[in-house]
Structures are given as C-alpha cells and as structure tokens.
Design an enzyme around this catalytic site. Structure first.
Site, PDB file in Angstrom:
ATOM      1  N   GLY C 169       0.813  -1.211   0.000  1.00  0.00           N
ATOM      2  CA  GLY C 169       0.000   0.000   0.000  1.00  0.00           C
ATOM      3  C   GLY C 169       0.841   1.253   0.000  1.00  0.00           C
ATOM      4  O   GLY C 169       2.071   1.222   0.154  1.00  0.00           O
ATOM      5  N   CYS C 170       0.185   2.386  -0.156  1.00  0.00           N
ATOM      6  CA  CYS C 170       0.904   3.657  -0.291  1.00  0.00           C
ATOM      7  C   CYS C 170       1.486   4.121   1.048  1.00  0.00           C
ATOM      8  O   CYS C 170       2.689   4.362   1.161  1.00  0.00           O
ATOM      9  CB  CYS C 170      -0.002   4.722  -0.899  1.00  0.00           C
TER      10      CYS C 170
END
Lengths: 366, 366, 366, 366
Positions: C169-170
């Site tokens: 994920g970011c």
C-alpha cells in the site's frame, strides 16, 4: 497605478455592541448549500436579525451543524421543510437559496402574504421572462411578479420598494459593476464587449461530482459553457438598459483552483475621442460614494484575496491606446458580494437599515 | 464536442532501450532556473543527448542537485560559469535559459564558432530588433543574427537550417497556436483579437519575491501588465505575418494558483460568411499531422492538467453565432511546450532527429 | 544536514531507443481508477511491454481516453470486461487495480492458468488471511495462494519467483521503508512505533464524493480512521517479521491538500546504547545499493515534490538525544512508488528485467 | 463520533450596534507582518477599542494599506516608528508582533510606564529565562518581568492581573490545549508524548523567501526543525507544570500547502487502568464552559477549515486499546487562536471585558 481612494471620512464601524433585541425576523429556504451557509454566517452576526426558520428538503430534521460543523457554537437549529409554508408567517423576509426553477413557486406564495423575498437564484433576475425561459429551459410560472434586479449599487432605488428581489449572479455582479460606468456614459461600444471571467470552485455548489473533485481540479483550470453560459443574458440586460443600445456580448466563464472568488476581465472598444480622463470620471462619479466598491483607479490591479470573505468589489481599469480598448478588471468573493452578502445588502436597503449593517467584515488575508 | 482525432497510426514510442552511445553533445547556460531544470529533466532522458556543461553565474561550482534535489540519482554535475566560453567548443548545441538581454552576447560568440543556439528567452524572437528594443528597453547587440522564431509547428522549415533559434514564449506559444489556423486562412479580423491568458506561478521564475509567496498567491488570482506585456508584440508579429494584415491585439496575462500551465482564451471576429465548417477545416488542415497538437474539435474544452509535464498543446474552438466571434481555447505546460520541451523539439528539428525524440512523456494526471 | 549520497557510479539511463519488438504482453484489470491510469502511463513508455487488454466494469466498451483525455495521442484502446477471463490467455502478467475484495476471485483464476498476477489492492498483502478478514471485513476466498508481499526492496528474492504479488500500500510503502533498517537491526523498540502519515487527495480514489470536493478540502486538512486504518496491520506484519518481536503500532493517516504524495513521519524509541552512527549504518547497509531509495542522511528532509511522478522514496532520519527517539521521515508519490510504479518494479523483478526498466522518469518539479 | 456539545445556552452575539465611544486605546508594534495585520483586522471591529498607533520599522511613514490593500475602506493610518516610545503614552495596552528578541526592550519600557503589554512573540513565554536563552540563542534582557503565559483558557486567572502577557505560540496553543486535560488529571505519561504538528504557510511569516515561494510549496509538504523546534520547550513547560512530572516530548513541525491553519496530532501512553470515560471526563471538565473550545468528543475529527478565520480550537480524541495510547487531534487558525485572536482574548481578560468581545467571527467556509 493611482492611489486607492480613501473616501470614507466617517468610518462606519464605530458602533458599539450593546445587549438588545434583534428587531427583524427572517428565514432562509435552502440553507445547506454554500450560499445558504454563507447567509447564515452573515445573519448570525447581523445586529438586527433574528433567524426564524432554515430549510432543506434533503436534510429536513437534521441540525445545520451536521452539514456545517464550523457553525457549532453559533447556531444549531434544526432544518425544516419549505413545504410547510405557514411557518414563514412570522418572518418579515425570506431568503431563497435554491437552484433556479425552484424559487418561483414558493416566492409567489410568500409575496402573496406580504413577505419580502430575496431570491439568490436566477428566477427573478429577468425583466423579460421569455429571456429566462430561453436560457434556462424552464417555464416561468411567476410572470409579472414585479421583481427588481438585485445589484444594489445600480438598482438601489427600485430595491427600496421591492417585494421580490432577484439577487444578481456572481459573474454578473463583478462584470456589470465593472462595465456600468462606461455603459451609462456611452463611452464604450456595448456590442464590442468581451467578458472573460474566472471563478473559484465554490461557485460549482456543494454537491458531489467527479469534475469538482479535489484531485481533478487542483493544479488545473479550464473554461466551460463558452458562448452559452446563463449569466450572459443577465449582463446583456443590464448593459442594454444602461446604454440604450442592444448589447450582445461574449462571455466566457472559467474555473480556477481557488475556494472562492470571481475575477472578471472586461474588454470594450472606446468611442471615438474618449479620453482616459473621461473613463476615470465615469468610475468616480458612479462609485465614489459607494461603500462596497473600492476603486483602485486607472492602472489598478485587484486581487481576489483582498475581497475574500468580504462584501467588497475592487475595480481597476486600463486604457490601451494601441487598440483603443479599455480593460476593466474586477474582483469579488462569489459567496459574499456575488451571493449572500449582496442579498443581505439588498435586505438592508429593503428595510431601511444602514446598507452595510452586518457586512463590515474585513477580508481574510492571507 | 467532436471526438479527439487519433491520428497516430504508427505509435512513436515503440522503441526499445538498448545500451549505446548518445551521439549529440549539448550544454545548458542558465541551468538553475525552472526552464533550465526542466531542460535537464528532459535531456537526461533524451536518448541521443549527452549533456556536457551546465552553467550558473550565481551557483558556479555547486552541484545542480543542491538547487534541485529531485535530480538526485540522475545527475550531479557541477555548475560552471558561462564566462568560460571555450568550454562550449565540445558542444554541438547550446541551450540558453537566461533572462532577456543576457543571451545576445554569448549567443553571438557561440554562433560565430558554428555552435547552434536555442535561446529560451526573448532576445532572438523578433525579426525587427527595433520592436525588441521598444518593448524590452534593452539595446539589441546582435542585429542581423539570422535567428529564426522557434514555434516549431509554424516555423519548422526555417528552424531546420537555423543557427540560432529564438524559442517562442509560453503565453505566445499557446496563443499563436490557437490563432494561427484562422489567421493563415483569413477567417478572422486580426485587429479584433483579444487574448486573455492565465499562467501558473512557475512562470514567474525561481526567485524569492513577496508577491510570489505561497500565502500571498494561494486562493488568489490577479491580472498584471495589462496593455503592456512583452508577449504582445510576439503574438502580433506572428499574426501579422500569417494574415498579411497588421495585427494589433489586446493581451492580458493573469496569474492563477497553479504550479504550471498556460490557459489561453482567444477571441476574434469572424469574417463575413465564414461558416463553422470553414473554421474546423482551418484547424484540421494545419494541425492534423502535428504530433504535439491535440485538436479537441469544435466545442472542445482543454484543461491544463491534461498537458502537465507533457509537450502537448490541446486546442478547442467555439463559434458564437450571436456575436459572430470565434473563441479558441488552448492549454500547455508553460515549462514544457512553453519553454524547455519546445526547445528540445526545435533542437530535434535542427539536427534531423525525430521531432518527438525525448518528448514522449505523458502528462502527470491527476 | 548530510550531503545526499550519490551512489550511482554507472547511470542507468544511458540507453538508446531503437525500433524493436516489445516482448512482454500484459493486461490491466481496473484501468479507470487513478492507479490504473498511472499503470497505463508507465507501461505505455515501458520498452518491453505491450498492453493487451484493459478493463472496466463501469465503462466497458468505452475508450480509455473518454475517462482520461491526457492519454490522447498515446493510447485509445477500448475497455473490456474482466468477466471475459479468456481474453487474458495472451497475457504473461495481469495487473489488478480494483477495490479490495474484488481481486481474489479473478486472481485465483489467472494464477491457475499460469498467468502472473500483481494486485495493487489489499487482497494478497497478508500472510495470515485471518488478519485480512479481521481488518477488511471480507471473507478471504483465496487462502493459501502463495502470494508474496510486494514491497520490492524488502521482499525482492521472494518476488522473483512469485506467481501472485500483493503490491504494498501507499502509506505502508513509505512507512515500512522508513522503519525497516531499524527494525531489522533491532535498534528500535517496535512496540514504541508511532507513524503519523499524510496523503495527497488522489489517495482517496477517483469517485465523486462531497468529502473530496475541491472546495471542501482546499486550504483544509484532517486526520481520519485513527487507530483503525487498514494499513496498520500491514506495517505491523512487516515490522514483526523484520524485528522478530510482535509489533503493535500507532498509525494515523491524514489528508492534506495536494494532488499526490505520501509523507510519513515515524517515531520510535531507540534501544539502550544505540548511537547515531548505528542508525546511519543501518540505513546505508540496507539501502545504499537501492536505485529507488535516496538516502538524505541523518538530518535530511525529504519533500514530497521531489518525488512527484517518480518511483523514488526519499528518506531522512533524525535522532533526538533528549527523548532517545529516532524520527524517520520519508516521501513518495502515492500513485507511483505507492502503487503503479512499484507494481511495475515488481513486474520487472518477476520477469528478470532490469528493475528500473520503464521507471526512470524524473520528478516533475516544480 | 459523539455529538458536539452545544453548551451556549445564552448566545453571546446578541448585541446591537449603536453609535458610541470606543473606550479602550491600544497600539500595535509591528503591524505589517501577518499577525500584525490580523490584529488590525480584529481590533478594527472590536467595539471597545480605538487603535492609536501602529508601527513598522521598515515601512515607517507609509500607509498600512500600501502593505495590505484589503484594509482599504477600513483603516488608512500611517505607520510610525516604535523608537518613538512617547507616542504610546496614550495607549492602555500595546500589542507587540515582532520577531523574538525584539520585544523585550520596548516591553520593559512600556511596562515601566504602566502600559499593559501583550507580546505575540516568544520573549515572554518562559518562566525560566534560561530555557529561553538556551533555545532562542538570545540573551534575555528583561528577566523577572512577571510576565504570564498567554494561553487564555489555562492561565486565565494570572492573565487577569498581568502587566505583561507572553501570548502562546501557534503550534503550542493547539498542542497544549489538546494535552492539558490529560496532563492535569495524570491520565497520561507526559514523557511518552509525541506531537506531530502541521502548519499552513502563513506561519512562515511575510517575507520573501525561495523556500516559501508558491511554486516550491504548492503540491508539496515537508517536515522541518525535527527535535529542535523552539515550540518544544513551550509545550514542555506547560505539561510539566500541569502534570507535576518533568515532560520531555518529541515535537515535529511540518508545513503543508494551506494559507492558514494548525493541525496537531498528539500521542501519549495512557496510565494503567485509565478508561475511555476517564479521558472523556477530563476533557469535559476542563473545557465544557470554554467558549472558544469546541469538543468534538471521543472519535471526533476536527478539520482546519472549520476554524479558518475564527478563534476556535476544535478538539477530538481517540483511544487505541491495541496500544493503550490516546491520540488527541486539534485544529486552530494559526493567525487567530494561534496569534492575534488569542492576543485579543488575553486583552479582553486583562481589562475585564467579555472574553469573546470582538472575537465572534464565524469561520470562513468553504
């Protein structure tokens, strides 16, 4: 750039707060849009106004602070439905902040009861309802309403006695104020007018939309509705009336990545022999006594941030001897002078209050 | 809105990276401004280019990454001084990204040595150096340079053989590309042209300035240099040449709160009897084969974000039968198509490379 | 502040474009979200990749350029439906950019056919599917998939041989990269970790939402999902694995008014006797050979703008002797290193390509 | 999320403007910075205040509207020099908005004349002047001044009788208000406190600086002064005093691309056995009667936009049972509650006026 004119020899804000009754009772129909919320923000601090009812058809029964937490501590009334028309019987005036087409029905009912109406939408802006129908594609169901166009500085005398005021639009307020001095004095050819206008994103209203999403519009800008925006006939109506000539103009709206603000750049061909001093004089004669218009003079450059949150319209003008055109630039806050602020200004005029009552807020800078 | 024309039957990016020599040697004078940094960013990824020298008079001896940490990992050469002219002897071309007035001296020296020069400033943009002197208030010290105006799509044939190219300005690139099809085909009255242009803040350059401070310009916009901006004569030069009529135009620049981007809204009176199809045809004939111009068609709306970081110019046009005006709207990235990208495009043309070599970057969206 | 380390003695971008076949065939499921569009933007310029199919369930049959005009001139394929699984038989790899819960079904089908899968969502990020179910409230329907966690720098060896990669994920990419050197070397108490992370608005995805409207979020910021955000267990999984201690952390995400970017501020208590040099060494040993990690050193300050549009993660660290805490700050572009860029990086690893193939784009600055 | 508490049974703004004298005379030293301008904007609308002198050393003799055109129509006094100390003899209070180190000299002179001083800088914030000297690297030349720390809600009783008030800083106001209820009730370990704070760009002041240029900070964010920011000891001083334990905290400031606003995210370990209800009670007991603090409750999320232009501090708190930490989030306008607004609040307290006199402005939303 000329010096800004400091015309206020007597400052208007040397009032003193004392406990006391608020004498005017008003209601707001459509309180959950941005214009409705701005009206609330202004009227809560208006020393003569008591807000009676606020309505929303989609949020009926909820507190306004559910939609607008920034009003917490100031106001937590529940939203009612406008369909209960009887509730407004205790209001001397009703502000309507609904999408166009929705104000005419309720407006007619309220006016029939002697309640004064200030509509922030387009329904009551046109003398000729056919023009309204042609541009808005909606039948006008309240013809002959006697409504007055609500651009205060230019229609003040009629507004004083109006029952219904069709508050001027945001682009149009900035643009008409910029051009009126020159149209009224016949210094420009109204057929040559080009208005290139720019708006912050709150002008698009408070509704979820991909086109208005932050990531889409941040670091972005674009034009829209070229040669077809509905503020075009509103500007034309005013310029035609002021100049006595039929004005057909080019109007191009743009959205730019700001919260608020209208910036209008207006071009017109000057008549033969018109001098710069003629132009200066036209602005000063019309506006020197106007509280909410700040003339930046010939060569002046308004910036929207200087008007943010305030009811001022800042205007500068430039003469281009190479093209014999005049370029007038004006800036307002679209939600204040372009909507709620001017609505309250009109309300003050309609009820004989000092015109800037409740409207002395200074721009939020920076 | 018409569909965008997909004219690329053969895609240009089906290349394969293989190790191999970069055959062209270039230098950049004035590498620490935004245009210089953008040039670096493009040329580092240009498969035919080796960068030899980069200069800065204020940062001589420092690494470029001290000024621009985003270049870390790609490039860390030290900055030299342009006063050491001999260093450029190993370069086939030199890009100059200096404020106006500073390119003429070094340009003359380089050209004398047979080095090709692409100047991103204004010094070499005018055929008539008197016009330059009149608007820029600087004596032109390299008259008769034979420089070619560097708006690639419109001056490609001359650019091929030029020794010095005066790269077109940012406002002017967007505006001339928007109007050229109509000027060349005599569909508009070039004396009626009004160009209302908007720029992101990187257009103001990389220098500390209160007016450009974040808090001053965020949520703000304004016009500047009305009736006096130096891009005016540049647009007039092109329109005059294309139309055969002397073009005197109104040009108004604005700053809006974006990092990058030019949006140009161009108004002109259509000639008698000109049809919408005539206008369409003018655009398609001139631009259908152009890689970097994307025609959005009649009714099309460009948005600056669709061009951000790319070398494209997006153009749409609108015809207003009520006023008989055409409104052309165009968008570019001011630092790419409006500066460094077009400079590299011109470089490619000057050296016989595929015009989009190193320039196939897609816009950064959102 | 220490000088940034320039570790690249051999620059990686000295490739030359030559015409030639693109050897790898890939497809993208879910191409109309921001991550899908970013994948397209990267893969179109990837010299080894041919894009075969792009899908969208809501836009099936439309051209991708209808959703993303910035791709005009580069790519105009029609969107198909992912329900036609047979179409992917010609693809060696499929990227999935769907909301969580939607990748497991199609992922299982593709993997069963021997097609490699890179899922940009959360479905394949957890070794323990129970953790997934607990935080995402969705049954995991592809248990025992053998998926590898796709944070390239830290799981490269497993990724090489993976059939399914659950792309990191970011927020987690920025945060895990910041903390991994210290967790792996046991210099910090992983139970003391506080991660305070900030995201640009594109992280919210491309869907109409009042909360994400421009006017709501411009000049605004806020936290959300405190003590409950789903990236929490992802960071904990990595830190637990690296440190051998069960990591339970505080993670607070915020939205700030930017288009793109993650900025992560990570706090941890240093172990007794840990010296600043120990900390420095941990970072340099783990990352000095990493192309996409730029160490700004002890005292270094990353800025999201230096990574915008690029696949870099910039990291600086600070030691506070007063509290005996280390503060690590990292910045990435959420759509590149935090999504599509890292997905392509993983793809390159899975297929034995140079890891930065197609990923040498320099940040767009300013 | 709990409902916001509507505690105001008697609304405070039901005053009526009547013509009348403004009874208090004040002056502003350092009127051309952002805090000075905000003070002017507030005091102009303060019903009890008459502004006598405003000073600027760099702009002496100029009108304040030259620096701030948004004040046109409200105020056009000329700026004097603070070196003429005698001019302040007619003022009952003087606000000082100068960089740290510059208030002590004039402050001492004014206090000696019996003029009350509210200093918006750091000179008078520390009980222990050695702490000031250690962090600010400036000798303290007014030791033993008897100054009171100007965080109104927490030091009100001392402020009432103070001659000199050291107005609290922007980061510190948001952070101390967030943590005070828990420190005073000993529910948290003050040694575990981590404050991660974010500021809009006006916090950097009004001076030209490349780092603060629009193009540099737009679509950007970064941390600065990690483990060394001067607001650290100010928070520690308050937490130590409230808790009776020596507080040594981690404080990390960030700049984010907003005009205004502070958002503070505060982490602390809860004591053994502390329940969520204990935490709730601590907030409500301390703040339920505070006009300018809006408790959003457990699970509440403030947003800076809800406070923009207003003197409110919005606070929410979150308990993480997994880590046994509490996370308190607070938002203020840095120029109002974080500077000029709180200064006027302190002024009101010092002179026995209703605490919110002149401070009932509603946030500008959107």
């Amino acid at each position: 750039m000329q010096k800004l004119l400091h015309k206020y020899t007597v400052l208007v804000y040397n009032y003193k707060m004392t406990k006391g009754g608020r004498t005017m009772k008003v209601s707001i129909i459509g309180a959950t849009g941005y214009a409705g919320a701005e009206l609330l923000g202004i009227l809560i601090n208006h020393p003569e106004v008591e807000i009676r009812h606020i309505t929303s058809e989609s949020q009926t029964g909820a507190a306004i602070t559910d939609s607008y937490p920034h009003l917490n501590g100031f106001y937590n009334k529940k939203l009612s439905s406008m369909t209960d028309v009887d509730q407004f019987a205790d209001s001397q005036a009703v502000f309507i902040a609904l999408p166009h087409g929705h104000a005419m029905g309720i407006g007619q009912q309220l006016a029939a009861q002697g309640i004064k109406v200030i509509d922030l939408g387009a329904d009551y802006r046109f003398r000729d309802e056919d023009v309204y129908e042609q541009w808005y594609k909606v039948p006008h169901i309240h013809r002959g309403s006697g409504a007055v166009y609500g651009l205060t500085e230019l229609y003040r005398e009629q507004i004083k006695n109006a029952t219904i005021v069709g508050n001027a639009g945001c682009f149009t307020t900035a643009s008409i104020l910029a051009l009126a001095p020159l149209a009224k004095t016949h210094l420009i050819d109204v057929k040559s007018v080009v208005v290139d206008a720019k708006s912050g994103m709150s002008g698009a209203g408070r509704s979820a939309s991909l086109a208005n999403n932050f990531a889409e519009m941040f670091d972005n800008m674009k034009a829209y509705n070229i040669a077809g925006h509905r503020h075009t006939p509103e500007i034309e109506q005013a310029l035609t009336e002021f100049s006595g000539q039929e004005a057909i103009i080019s109007f191009t709206p743009h959205v730019v990545p700001m919260s608020r603000g209208i910036f209008s750049t207006c071009y017109a061909n000057l008549g033969v022999g018109v001098t710069p001093e003629d132009v200066d004089q036209a602005f000063h004669e019309l506006y020197d006594q106007e509280y909410f218009i700040r003339l930046l003079g010939r060569g002046g450059y308004p910036a929207v941030k200087n008007t943010r949150g305030s009811n001022f319209c800042d205007i500068g003008w430039h003469i281009d001897p190479r093209t014999n055109r005049v370029v007038v630039v004006s800036a307002i806050d679209n939600l204040v002078k372009g909507a709620a602020g001017q609505a309250v200004q009109n309300f003050n005029v309609m009820f004989g209050l000092a015109e800037n009552t409740g409207l002395t807020k200074i721009a939020l800078y920076p």
